[in-house]
Motif scaffolding. Sequence first.
Motif, mmCIF file in Angstrom:
data_model
loop_
_atom_site.group_PDB
_atom_site.id
_atom_site.type_symbol
_atom_site.label_atom_id
_atom_site.label_comp_id
_atom_site.label_asym_id
_atom_site.label_seq_id
_atom_site.Cartn_x
_atom_site.Cartn_y
_atom_site.Cartn_z
ATOM 1 N N LYS A 248 26.126 2.386 -16.401
ATOM 2 C CA LYS A 248 25.871 0.962 -16.576
ATOM 3 C C LYS A 248 24.895 0.754 -17.727
ATOM 4 C CE LYS A 248 27.920 -1.328 -13.061
ATOM 5 N NZ LYS A 248 28.788 -2.516 -13.219
ATOM 6 N N ASP A 266 29.855 -1.042 -19.865
ATOM 7 C CA ASP A 266 29.914 -1.744 -18.582
ATOM 8 C C ASP A 266 28.541 -2.391 -18.401
ATOM 9 O OD1 ASP A 266 30.393 -2.660 -16.064
ATOM 10 O OD2 ASP A 266 30.813 -0.710 -15.156
ATOM 11 N N ASN A 325 29.026 -9.666 -15.080
ATOM 12 C CA ASN A 325 29.367 -8.308 -15.491
ATOM 13 C C ASN A 325 30.486 -8.372 -16.521
ATOM 14 O OD1 ASN A 325 31.470 -5.814 -14.746
ATOM 15 N ND2 ASN A 325 29.345 -5.194 -14.871
ATOM 16 N N LYS A 327 33.025 -5.650 -19.014
ATOM 17 C CA LYS A 327 33.417 -4.291 -19.401
ATOM 18 C C LYS A 327 34.353 -4.391 -20.598
ATOM 19 C CE LYS A 327 34.225 -1.145 -16.287
ATOM 20 N NZ LYS A 327 34.876 -0.322 -15.225
#
Length: 333
Positions: A248, A266, A325, A327
């Motif tokens: 992360k 990510d 979040n 990605k």
Amino acid sequence: MNINTLKILIMYPFKFNPILKSTIWGGEKIIPFKQLNATQSQVGESWEISNVPGDESVVANGADAGKNLSELVKEYKGALVGESNYQRFGDNFPLLIKFIDACDDLSIQVHPDDELAKVRHNSLGKTEMWYVIGNNGGKAHLRSGLKKQITPDEYAAMIADNTICDALADYAVQPGDVFFLPAGRIHSIGAGCFIAEIQETSNVTYRIYDFNRKDKNGNTRELHTELSKDAIDYTVEADYRTHYTPKKNEPVELVSCNHFTTSVYDLTENMSMDYSELDSFVIYICMEGSCTVTDNEGNTLTMQAGESVLFPATTQSLEVVPQGNVKFLETYV
């Protein structure tokens, strides 16, 4: 100030209209994934950023909207792609970016390398990579590489008697799986795979085997057994999957080769990207979530799952702010 200097100063991140391709093996995931208002069915591929002749991506945003990628490269040259890339590739943009949704198995294929493709087709070869976004609830597979040693003559015989699949490594895949496919490696995307693909700008494919499928007119598709015979790398490896440790909020490099370097991000936290020493364009391919991205000139855009963005080589830095979040893949030459 001359006009070329002015052009460089007003460059900005580019989004493109996707080129949707319906195929006999295509599914129905790409249009909702990209949140498009379209009714096209069996969309197997979305060509996100392409300079393949006849399939050049068209800019969707900003002052250059309506121009295609070929026109951008000819106009901005090294300011868009990087000076060293422009010396190497000229007006040919070197990468092709796709999303692929396979409802059925694709044909088994191989691609020639740069040297062979130049001689036979006056084209780049096709080294590529896959990042698995989805696997249809765990029911997806793909093939990559030979699992046993065979000779070119044995290969041709296995095509003829429909046993070539017995020689190929077959993988059940999970989201996040990565496969690097240098030119010469036999491969096939299997049913259930939803992937992002990064490749050289080339549309040269040798079809090895197509499971004896017939088209709507009852014809089998052409195979390229003799062309592929000397394009294949017959080396056998123990494992063709690219192994990495997901992390992360830091870059994780997946592939670094002469044709492209790709990392996955990510992010749940803001991140500053420094490209001041990089002599290349950068492409982000968003696979999950959304974010805002601001360049050093103050240009801000929102990027969401299903979108790909081309940042010109004049980009010195980017600030990425996740909305929850996000990605994405980062790739450059």
